[in-house]
Design a protein around this motif. Structure first.
Motif, PDB file in Angstrom:
ATOM      1  N   PHE A 181      41.958  38.823  45.407  1.00 33.05           N
ATOM      2  CA  PHE A 181      43.226  39.455  45.739  1.00 33.05           C
ATOM      3  C   PHE A 181      44.253  38.415  46.222  1.00 33.05           C
ATOM      4  O   PHE A 181      44.556  37.484  45.493  1.00 33.05           O
ATOM      5  N   LEU A 182      44.748  38.538  47.464  1.00 33.01           N
ATOM      6  CA  LEU A 182      45.788  37.634  47.965  1.00 33.01           C
ATOM      7  C   LEU A 182      45.228  36.545  48.875  1.00 33.01           C
ATOM      8  O   LEU A 182      45.964  35.965  49.672  1.00 33.01           O
ATOM      9  N   SER A 183      43.959  36.229  48.732  1.00 33.82           N
ATOM     10  CA  SER A 183      43.322  35.282  49.652  1.00 33.82           C
ATOM     11  C   SER A 183      43.871  33.869  49.529  1.00 33.82           C
ATOM     12  O   SER A 183      43.759  33.076  50.470  1.00 33.82           O
ATOM     13  N   GLU A 184      44.464  33.534  48.379  1.00 31.81           N
ATOM     14  CA  GLU A 184      45.030  32.204  48.192  1.00 31.81           C
ATOM     15  C   GLU A 184      46.527  32.295  47.877  1.00 31.81           C
ATOM     16  O   GLU A 184      47.068  31.441  47.179  1.00 31.81           O
ATOM     17  N   ASP A 195      47.574  40.343  65.216  1.00 31.58           N
ATOM     18  CA  ASP A 195      48.069  38.985  65.411  1.00 31.58           C
ATOM     19  C   ASP A 195      47.485  38.027  64.389  1.00 31.58           C
ATOM     20  O   ASP A 195      47.784  36.834  64.413  1.00 31.58           O
ATOM     21  N   ALA A 196      46.666  38.549  63.474  1.00 30.31           N
ATOM     22  CA  ALA A 196      46.121  37.718  62.402  1.00 30.31           C
ATOM     23  C   ALA A 196      45.755  38.593  61.213  1.00 30.31           C
ATOM     24  O   ALA A 196      45.460  39.789  61.371  1.00 30.31           O
ATOM     25  N   ILE A 197      45.771  37.991  60.021  1.00 26.42           N
ATOM     26  CA  ILE A 197      45.349  38.659  58.786  1.00 26.42           C
ATOM     27  C   ILE A 197      44.224  37.855  58.170  1.00 26.42           C
ATOM     28  O   ILE A 197      44.365  36.650  57.939  1.00 26.42           O
ATOM     29  N   HIS A 198      43.088  38.511  57.911  1.00 26.34           N
ATOM     30  CA  HIS A 198      41.996  37.855  57.186  1.00 26.34           C
ATOM     31  C   HIS A 198      42.015  38.371  55.754  1.00 26.34           C
ATOM     32  O   HIS A 198      41.842  39.566  55.524  1.00 26.34           O
ATOM     33  N   PRO A 199      42.205  37.472  54.757  1.00 25.39           N
ATOM     34  CA  PRO A 199      42.346  37.917  53.372  1.00 25.39           C
ATOM     35  C   PRO A 199      41.037  38.035  52.591  1.00 25.39           C
ATOM     36  O   PRO A 199      41.044  38.474  51.438  1.00 25.39           O
ATOM     37  N   GLY A 200      39.890  37.618  53.177  1.00 25.49           N
ATOM     38  CA  GLY A 200      38.637  37.647  52.437  1.00 25.49           C
ATOM     39  C   GLY A 200      38.660  36.697  51.260  1.00 25.49           C
ATOM     40  O   GLY A 200      39.144  35.572  51.365  1.00 25.49           O
ATOM     41  N   ARG A 210      39.664  29.378  50.526  1.00 25.42           N
ATOM     42  CA  ARG A 210      39.235  30.646  51.110  1.00 25.42           C
ATOM     43  C   ARG A 210      37.741  30.615  51.345  1.00 25.42           C
ATOM     44  O   ARG A 210      37.054  29.648  50.972  1.00 25.42           O
ATOM     45  N   ILE A 211      37.236  31.669  51.930  1.00 27.48           N
ATOM     46  CA  ILE A 211      35.786  31.837  52.028  1.00 27.48           C
ATOM     47  C   ILE A 211      35.272  32.205  50.635  1.00 27.48           C
ATOM     48  O   ILE A 211      35.956  32.902  49.874  1.00 27.48           O
ATOM     49  N   GLN A 212      34.102  31.711  50.279  1.00 30.39           N
ATOM     50  CA  GLN A 212      33.537  31.972  48.960  1.00 30.39           C
ATOM     51  C   GLN A 212      32.581  33.164  48.979  1.00 30.39           C
ATOM     52  O   GLN A 212      31.954  33.455  50.002  1.00 30.39           O
ATOM     53  N   ALA A 220      42.568  42.332  54.961  1.00 26.84           N
ATOM     54  CA  ALA A 220      43.293  42.701  53.748  1.00 26.84           C
ATOM     55  C   ALA A 220      42.381  42.568  52.534  1.00 26.84           C
ATOM     56  O   ALA A 220      42.657  41.779  51.619  1.00 26.84           O
ATOM     57  N   ASN A 221      41.326  43.333  52.526  1.00 26.89           N
ATOM     58  CA  ASN A 221      40.358  43.259  51.436  1.00 26.89           C
ATOM     59  C   ASN A 221      39.476  44.495  51.466  1.00 26.89           C
ATOM     60  O   ASN A 221      39.666  45.395  52.297  1.00 26.89           O
ATOM     61  N   ARG A 222      38.490  44.504  50.602  1.00 31.02           N
ATOM     62  CA  ARG A 222      37.619  45.665  50.462  1.00 31.02           C
ATOM     63  C   ARG A 222      36.176  45.220  50.260  1.00 31.02           C
ATOM     64  O   ARG A 222      35.877  44.028  50.210  1.00 31.02           O
ATOM     65  N   GLY A 223      35.276  46.176  50.100  1.00 32.33           N
ATOM     66  CA  GLY A 223      33.902  45.882  49.720  1.00 32.33           C
ATOM     67  C   GLY A 223      33.129  45.113  50.753  1.00 32.33           C
ATOM     68  O   GLY A 223      33.410  45.158  51.953  1.00 32.33           O
TER      69      GLY A 223
END
Length: 453
Positions: free
Chosen positions: A84-87, A76-81, A292-294, A8-11
């Motif tokens: 955006f909505l990562s937190e 079965d999983a969402i990675h938010p990067g 989140r991941i930095q 769920a992210n870009r770039g």
């Protein structure tokens, strides 16, 4: 282990996550806006789902569209990067309701820590040092004035739901407090949909040093050293390096142990970053936690030889840590530096410079890494963060790493219609005597601008 992960992210971060997933044998689906339909992450992933038009509020910040895309592709999983909505604790909660794993801390933990004012209190109770400030979030000017009277000036007003260097205002004296308070609250409401703020003593001369932590769901936690992120413009980082140079003896170790202690105290799981300010006397003060991941995680990966995205995914899948603190301390080696190449003009207060990239030639050479989603023919829109690429180098010591980074920056060629980059300014920072002697602080960029550099 997961079968399908929706990114769920870009770039560059979407591409970064997709690459690790492929190595792990996990199918990837990239959620994308209209502007990103032909992006590198979409091209690389196994599948893609359109989630809305170009504006982030209608796509990458559209929780319902992201969850619907995840359901449609049977993720079965969402990675938010990051960003955006990562937190966003709501996304984590809704994902769980649909039987999906949010790759990050549990919703209740994230909700507790995403309130920066509450996180200060929680970490103080866990034994971490904090700067004088408000114990809770503030909505009334009278409360702000009472706290200001207690902690003194200068102080900084921060959005309680803030992040990414936004929602902060430094106040130098009592006269400017009412206006700064009102403007910061209004900005916080606009950007974060939450007008609550808190106050904290402002350190005019300080270094921004952060600690990378990794915790599993079995009560285990480790840290992967510290990163110096002091080179910033408008509280947003430009250059990061690991380890942080010239810290007082023993400080990095104390910060690392304190970060793990704080993470375990709140039941944190996954990767996270504890941010500290280090003052001129060498004392460290907790600021906030990024759940989140930095952006700057590659410098840690380079000196430890660890894929943090892989570890993050494994922990989210319920696996215990395979790394101990002793293992990590033994494998740490060398120095890594990251420069963020942004589409912006440093001569015009780092104003974004969107446009069409016509030439894109990244550098190469030994121990040189480029994380990017850009290419010739890619259009940089004004709708998102101006980050074009992250350039990371590694070497045995700091002098070699600085020389390698300058060489790599000199090779990095980006041209286009309207597009300017921060490349040359970054080279100026690397050459600045304060930076080279590791005597810089968070005010270095402002000092350089005043001096006309």
């Amino acid at each position: 282990m997961f079968t399908t992960v929706l990114i769920a992210n870009r770039g560059e971060i979407a591409l970064r996550v997709a690459r690790t997933c492929r190595e792990m044998g996990i199918r990837t689906v990239v959620a994308h806006s209209t502007a990103d339909r032909d992006s590198a992450p979409v091209r690389f992933a196994d599948d893609a789902r359109h989630i809305g038009p170009t504006p982030a509020k209608r796509s990458y910040l559209n929780l319902a569209a992201i969850v619907e895309a995840a359901v449609q592709c049977e993720a079965d999983a969402i990675h938010p990067g990051y960003g955006f909505l990562s937190e966003d604790a709501d996304l984590a909660e809704v994902a769980a309701q649909h039987g999906m794993t949010f790759i990050g801390p549990r919703p209740d933990v994230m909700a507790r820590l995403s309130d920066k004012a509450a996180a200060r209190t929680v970490m103080a109770e866990a034994g971490l040092p904090v700067l004088p400030g408000s114990a809770t979030a503030i909505t009334a000017l009278a409360e702000a004035e009472a706290v200001a009277e207690e902690i003194g000036f200068p102080l900084i007003i921060k959005a309680a739901a803030g992040g990414g260097g936004r929602g902060m205002t430094v106040v130098w004296d009592r006269r400017h407090l009412p206006r700064a308070f009102a403007e910061t609250r209004a900005s916080a409401q606009t950007v974060f949909n939450d007008g609550r703020v808190y106050l904290e003593r402002y350190l005019e001369v300080a270094r921004h040093v952060e600690v990378q932590v990794l915790c599993d769901d079995h009560g285990n936690g480790v840290h992967l050293g510290e990163r110096d992120c002091s080179v910033q413009r408008r509280h947003q980082k430009l250059i990061e390096e690991a380890p942080a140079p010239e810290l007082p003896p023993g400080l990095a170790d104390r910060m690392g142990r304190a970060a793990v202690q704080g993470a375990l105290a709140v039941g944190y799981t996954g990767v996270g970053t504890f941010e500290f300010l280090v003052d001129a006397d060498g004392s460290a003060y907790f600021m906030e936690i990024n759940c989140r991941i930095q952006v700057e995680h590659p410098v840690t990966e380079m000196i430890y030889g660890v894929d943090l995205i892989r570890e993050q995914i494994a922990v989210a899948a319920g696996r215990p840590l395979t790394l101990t603190q002793e293992d990590l301390d033994a494998r740490r080696r060398g120095v890594a530096i990251e420069c963020r190449i942004n589409a912006e003009d440093p001569a015009r207060d780092f104003r974004p410079t969107p446009g069409l990239i016509t030439e894109f030639e990244p550098p190469g050479g030994p121990f040189t890494r480029v994380d990017t989603h850009c290419r010739a023919g890619w259009t940089v829109t004004p709708d998102y963060d101006p980050l074009l690429a992250k350039l990371i180098v590694w070497a045995d010591d700091r002098d070699q790493a600085l020389a390698r980074m300058d060489r790599a920056l000199s090779e990095f060629h980006i041209a286009g219609r309207g597009v300017q980059t921060s490349r040359d300014f970054l080279r100026d920072v690397l050459a600045h005597p304060h930076f080279r002697r590791a005597k810089h602080s968070t005010s270095l960029v402002d000092q350089m601008r005043v001096a006309g550099m």
